[in-house]
Design a protein around this motif. Sequence first.
Motif, mmCIF file in Angstrom:
data_model
loop_
_atom_site.group_PDB
_atom_site.id
_atom_site.type_symbol
_atom_site.label_atom_id
_atom_site.label_comp_id
_atom_site.label_asym_id
_atom_site.label_seq_id
_atom_site.Cartn_x
_atom_site.Cartn_y
_atom_site.Cartn_z
ATOM 1 N N LEU A 44 0.831 -1.209 0.000
ATOM 2 C CA LEU A 44 0.000 0.000 0.000
ATOM 3 C C LEU A 44 0.868 1.263 0.000
ATOM 4 C CD1 LEU A 44 -2.934 -0.850 2.450
ATOM 5 C CD2 LEU A 44 -3.139 -0.172 0.048
ATOM 6 N N ILE A 47 2.039 1.856 -3.444
ATOM 7 C CA ILE A 47 0.992 2.454 -4.287
ATOM 8 C C ILE A 47 0.882 3.953 -4.014
ATOM 9 C CG2 ILE A 47 -1.488 2.508 -4.759
ATOM 10 C CD1 ILE A 47 -1.550 -0.499 -4.181
ATOM 11 N N TYR A 82 -3.337 1.724 -10.125
ATOM 12 C CA TYR A 82 -4.667 1.119 -10.175
ATOM 13 C C TYR A 82 -4.577 -0.404 -10.295
ATOM 14 C CZ TYR A 82 -9.237 -0.181 -12.072
ATOM 15 O OH TYR A 82 -10.453 -0.793 -12.300
ATOM 16 N N TYR A 85 -3.508 -1.855 -7.026
ATOM 17 C CA TYR A 85 -4.609 -1.899 -6.053
ATOM 18 C C TYR A 85 -5.525 -3.083 -6.325
ATOM 19 C CZ TYR A 85 -8.688 -0.455 -3.358
ATOM 20 O OH TYR A 85 -9.740 -0.420 -2.481
ATOM 21 N N LYS A 89 -6.487 -6.393 -3.987
ATOM 22 C CA LYS A 89 -7.836 -6.900 -3.706
ATOM 23 C C LYS A 89 -7.923 -8.395 -3.980
ATOM 24 C CE LYS A 89 -10.455 -4.084 -6.113
ATOM 25 N NZ LYS A 89 -11.704 -3.428 -6.596
#
Length: 210
Positions: A44, A47, A82, A85, A89
Amino acid sequence: MEKSIETIWKEGFLDTESLIAPKVNNLYDKKSLHIMAKFKKMFLNNIRGIIIVSSLLFMGAYFAGALLAGSIVLIMMLYIAYTAYNELKNLEKIDKGQSSYLFLKSFKVWIDQSIERYGKMYRIVYPILILTFYFGIWFSDSLIDVRQKVSAHSDLFFGLHLGTTIFVLTFALLMSIFSKSIHRKDVKTMYGGILNKLNSSIAEMEDLRD
């Protein structure tokens, strides 16, 4: 004959319903979740770093008079963020209810597949970013005087210095060819500590399963 400590350890690890050594299972469960939690935190942060750096580059390009190049770089970097991310998920879909061994094996498969996908993507991303930086900087308003000086001493090809352009094109091609190897080294540099813990934990569990 009484069971050895090693046998009790193995039975407690292998049998999730075993009452012989429940602390063993609990220990590995916590260790597995800790490894993933640490990886997710770093992922994270990576990102967020991509978003921050791309935004700063865009602002720098704007003030340098290279708005088009800055916009292309921003879009490419945001696309990378993107996709990262979305990868994260997918990581959340790993079943945390399975054994620690299967959980970490699934985690390792996810990492290997992610590295493979990004390696393929960077075959295109690396050269685009390199060429965008080059053309954007060269044709920016801030380098007007430099272009005029270069053109006064050498012939330009479509407004570009031929030798420099050939060098940049060659570099972009090499980055595309070796994109997978470069990305793997980047991953090892950023996440090497966690990956080593992951591999050692899996190896330790496999020894217990033998």
